[in-house]
Enzyme design. Structure first.
Site, short mmCIF file in Angstrom:
data_model
loop_
_atom_site.label_atom_id
_atom_site.label_comp_id
_atom_site.label_asym_id
_atom_site.label_seq_id
_atom_site.Cartn_x
_atom_site.Cartn_y
_atom_site.Cartn_z
N HIS A 1 64.23 -13.47 100.10
CA HIS A 1 63.74 -12.73 98.93
C HIS A 1 62.23 -12.46 99.07
O HIS A 1 61.49 -13.29 99.58
CB HIS A 1 64.01 -13.52 97.64
CG HIS A 1 63.74 -12.70 96.42
ND1 HIS A 1 62.48 -12.54 95.90
CD2 HIS A 1 64.56 -11.95 95.65
CE1 HIS A 1 62.54 -11.73 94.86
NE2 HIS A 1 63.80 -11.36 94.68
N GLU B 1 65.67 -4.49 98.79
CA GLU B 1 64.82 -4.62 97.61
C GLU B 1 63.38 -4.28 97.99
O GLU B 1 62.64 -5.15 98.49
CB GLU B 1 64.84 -6.06 97.09
CG GLU B 1 66.19 -6.57 96.70
CD GLU B 1 66.06 -7.71 95.70
OE1 GLU B 1 66.48 -7.54 94.56
OE2 GLU B 1 65.50 -8.75 96.07
#
Ligand code: PGA
Length: 234
Positions: free
Chosen positions: A91, A160
């Site tokens: 992430h 992302e």
């Protein structure tokens, strides 16, 4: 069938996580929703949850060990306690705020791959790279696959873009389509988009070709908003 994942980040307590998960579980059951839903609570809120088979609880992070002298970390023995077999790796907040290098990310990936975990593996470019154009962006993302087995069968890839995360500014639909088309050529893993997904853009995003689902932070932290988003993916 779509995949809708909620990343709590450093939000929700043990008690509010419990209420949230039970409420979403009841909603999925009552409405007979078949989409695959993932929830990633903070480590302190992990527990044994009794859920329908399409609601999966995962961990936002773990160190690549079973246990040992790693102050502040959890290992897989702590996940085994709650039968957690799903992990987010790579992430952008771990890469860019917590300074995880590609080497660390790939060590985690390979450790949890060997244990057969379902891995949601995140990639995405920062704004200065996006501003340099598509080929720079694709090159940057390619480096985030160093040491990562793109044929791992229990993998989901989440695109992302860093500049879209938590900013309220989502990536343009055409840009999402372009990146996902390229990713679909590299891997047969399901592909998620993440970065300011919310109620007013979910329908457009979920219908882009090669988008198999979404990974959501901010807009998923209130259970009623998350339920509305899930309803919009049916
Ligand atoms: P956001 O976060 O929905 O708040 O942009 C997405 C993520 O970090 O996965």
């Amino acid at each position: 069938m779509k995949i809708i994942a909620s990343n709590f980040k450093t939000n929700h307590t043990r008690q509010s996580t419990n209420e949230f998960i039970n409420d979403i579980n009841k909603f999925l059951k009552d409405e007979n929703i078949k989409n695959d839903i993932y929830i990633f609570p903070p480590s302190t809120a992990l527990d044994n949850f009794d859920t329908v088979s399409n609601l999966c609880i995962g961990t936002q992070n773990a160190f690549y060990v079973k246990d040992g002298p790693y102050t502040g970390e959890i290992g897989h023995s702590h996940l085994d306690e709650f039968d957690i077999k799903t992990i987010l790796i790579g992430h952008s907040e771990r890469r860019h705020i917590l300074d995880e290098t590609q080497k660390t990310v790939s060590l985690k990936f390979n450790y949890f791959k060997a244990l057969g975990y379902k891995i949601i593996y995140c990639v995405g470019e920062p704004l200065d790279i996006k501003n340099q154009g598509l080929s720079q962006t694709l090159g940057y993302i390619q480096e985030q696959f160093d040491g990562i087995d793109l044929s791992y069968k229990d993998m989901i890839v989440a695109y992302e873009p860093v500049w879209a995360i938590g900013t309220g500014v989502s990536c343009g639909l055409d840009d999402i389509a372009t990146i996902h088309k390229k990713l679909a050529k590299k891997t047969t893993a399901p592909l998620l988009y993440g970065g300011s997904v919310k109620l007013d853009n979910i329908k457009d995003i979920i219908n882009i070709p090669n988008v198999d689902g979404v990974l959501i932070g901010t807009a998923s932290w209130h259970k009623d908003d998350f339920k509305k988003i899930i309803e919009n993916c049916i």
